[in-house]
Scaffold this motif. Structure first.
Motif, PDB file in Angstrom:
ATOM      1  N   GLU A  52     127.227  18.368 115.273  1.00 21.01           N
ATOM      2  CA  GLU A  52     126.208  17.617 114.535  1.00 21.01           C
ATOM      3  C   GLU A  52     126.669  16.182 114.292  1.00 21.01           C
ATOM      4  O   GLU A  52     125.883  15.228 114.411  1.00 21.01           O
ATOM      5  CB  GLU A  52     125.899  18.303 113.208  1.00 21.01           C
ATOM      6  N   LYS A  53     127.945  16.027 113.962  1.00 21.00           N
ATOM      7  CA  LYS A  53     128.485  14.690 113.728  1.00 21.00           C
ATOM      8  C   LYS A  53     128.518  13.896 115.020  1.00 21.00           C
ATOM      9  O   LYS A  53     128.180  12.706 115.051  1.00 21.00           O
ATOM     10  CB  LYS A  53     129.901  14.811 113.149  1.00 21.00           C
ATOM     11  N   PHE A  54     128.904  14.550 116.104  1.00 25.13           N
ATOM     12  CA  PHE A  54     128.936  13.880 117.401  1.00 25.13           C
ATOM     13  C   PHE A  54     127.526  13.435 117.795  1.00 25.13           C
ATOM     14  O   PHE A  54     127.319  12.321 118.280  1.00 25.13           O
ATOM     15  CB  PHE A  54     129.505  14.804 118.476  1.00 25.13           C
ATOM     16  N   ALA A  56     125.065  12.715 115.829  1.00 21.47           N
ATOM     17  CA  ALA A  56     124.689  11.585 114.980  1.00 21.47           C
ATOM     18  C   ALA A  56     125.303  10.292 115.503  1.00 21.47           C
ATOM     19  O   ALA A  56     124.637   9.246 115.557  1.00 21.47           O
ATOM     20  CB  ALA A  56     125.127  11.836 113.544  1.00 21.47           C
ATOM     21  N   HIS A  57     126.564  10.343 115.904  1.00 23.54           N
ATOM     22  CA  HIS A  57     127.202   9.160 116.481  1.00 23.54           C
ATOM     23  C   HIS A  57     126.516   8.772 117.791  1.00 23.54           C
ATOM     24  O   HIS A  57     126.326   7.587 118.082  1.00 23.54           O
ATOM     25  CB  HIS A  57     128.685   9.433 116.748  1.00 23.54           C
ATOM     26  N   LEU A  58     126.147   9.779 118.566  1.00 21.34           N
ATOM     27  CA  LEU A  58     125.517   9.531 119.867  1.00 21.34           C
ATOM     28  C   LEU A  58     124.215   8.751 119.713  1.00 21.34           C
ATOM     29  O   LEU A  58     123.912   7.860 120.522  1.00 21.34           O
ATOM     30  CB  LEU A  58     125.251  10.867 120.562  1.00 21.34           C
ATOM     31  N   GLN A  59     123.445   9.068 118.679  1.00 21.78           N
ATOM     32  CA  GLN A  59     122.177   8.390 118.456  1.00 21.78           C
ATOM     33  C   GLN A  59     122.377   6.887 118.271  1.00 21.78           C
ATOM     34  O   GLN A  59     121.551   6.078 118.688  1.00 21.78           O
ATOM     35  CB  GLN A  59     121.477   8.972 117.221  1.00 21.78           C
ATOM     36  N   ASN A  60     123.481   6.508 117.647  1.00 25.09           N
ATOM     37  CA  ASN A  60     123.739   5.096 117.361  1.00 25.09           C
ATOM     38  C   ASN A  60     124.598   4.399 118.410  1.00 25.09           C
ATOM     39  O   ASN A  60     124.502   3.179 118.568  1.00 25.09           O
ATOM     40  CB  ASN A  60     124.428   4.966 116.000  1.00 25.09           C
ATOM     41  N   MET A  97     121.900  19.644 122.573  1.00 21.63           N
ATOM     42  CA  MET A  97     122.207  18.425 121.827  1.00 21.63           C
ATOM     43  C   MET A  97     121.144  17.361 122.101  1.00 21.63           C
ATOM     44  O   MET A  97     120.795  17.088 123.250  1.00 21.63           O
ATOM     45  CB  MET A  97     123.587  17.890 122.214  1.00 21.63           C
ATOM     46  N   GLU A  98     120.620  16.766 121.039  1.00 24.80           N
ATOM     47  CA  GLU A  98     119.592  15.745 121.170  1.00 24.80           C
ATOM     48  C   GLU A  98     120.221  14.399 121.506  1.00 24.80           C
ATOM     49  O   GLU A  98     121.322  14.072 121.048  1.00 24.80           O
ATOM     50  CB  GLU A  98     118.779  15.640 119.882  1.00 24.80           C
TER      51      GLU A  98
END
Length: 240
Positions: A52-54, A56-60, A97-98
């Motif tokens: 989940e943290k990865f 979130a980082h991926l989105q940014n 993963m989104e």
């Protein structure tokens, strides 16, 4: 810099939430440069505590990292490819993963972005798009067709194949001129390119017919959009 080229910032993901105004991207970039920031990005991704943290980082981070392929600073491209390789391996192992699909699509449509960035972006976008549900794919289909503009035919075909199944229902929306504008086919040059790809796909479909049979393969779903574009774009677009 990568930020100047792509208008995205790595700052929110490589600094703490209590970033002072003085610690803006421009300040950090002047002090550190692209390579140092990429090192921070690499560390942040590799130390993600959970999927989940990865994610979130991926989105940014994914889009700014892709943009760094255009940097002229020594060592930046090599580090960028290293990070993209790590991201790719993580994403492929996690099919649910989104990814930042809309941001990737915006990058594909940005005429100021370099060819190298667009090629890499398309690879990630293809993966991201297939993870969307049907309704989301249909919503993005016109923008995907628009992203074909100005790209080599092989890339245009790859993008069209992503949305091909969704074009038939979209072909009935609005009047012909509106549909042509929706897909960017009101630009005569692009409309002709689009028709060339459609004709190629139809030829490939017909080539699949078994010898000795009279059954023709059905026209690809892009055909109604192409027909609507020809009507909506006027006489200049009607030429073969």
């Amino acid at each position: 810099s990568m930020i100047h080229l792509c208008h995205h910032s790595l700052l929110p993901c490589v600094t703490s939430p209590e970033v002072s105004e003085r610690s803006s991207w421009h300040y950090l970039h002047a002090k550190m440069g692209d390579l140092a920031l990429l090192e921070q990005v690499s560390l942040r991704l590799s130390l993600s505590e959970s999927d989940e943290k990865f994610q979130a980082h991926l989105q940014n981070l994914l889009v700014p990292v892709l943009c760094s392929l255009s940097s002229g600073q020594p060592g930046v491209k090599q580090k960028t490819l290293e990070i993209l390789g790590f991201i790719s391996s993580m994403v492929l192992k996690r099919p649910k993963m989104e990814m930042p699909t809309s941001q990737l699509l915006d990058l594909l449509q940005d005429a100021s972005v370099s060819n190298e960035v667009k090629v890499a972006t398309r690879v990630f976008f293809q993966t991201a798009f297939t993870r969307l549900d049907t309704a989301q794919q249909i919503d993005l289909a016109p923008a995907v067709v628009k992203a074909m503009r100005g790209r080599p035919m092989a890339e245009q075909t790859a993008l069209l194949l992503l949305v091909l199944q969704h074009l038939k229902p979209l072909a009935t929306r609005g009047d012909p001129a509106t549909r042509a504008a929706l897909f960017g086919l009101d630009e005569p040059g692009f409309m002709n390119q689009f028709l060339d790809i459609v004709r190629s796909l139809m030829l490939l479909a017909n080539a699949d017919v078994q010898p000795g049979t009279q059954t023709a393969a059905p026209a690809p779903p892009a055909a109604p959009i192409a027909a609507a574009a020809r009507v909506g774009a006027g006489p200049a677009a009607a030429a073969p």
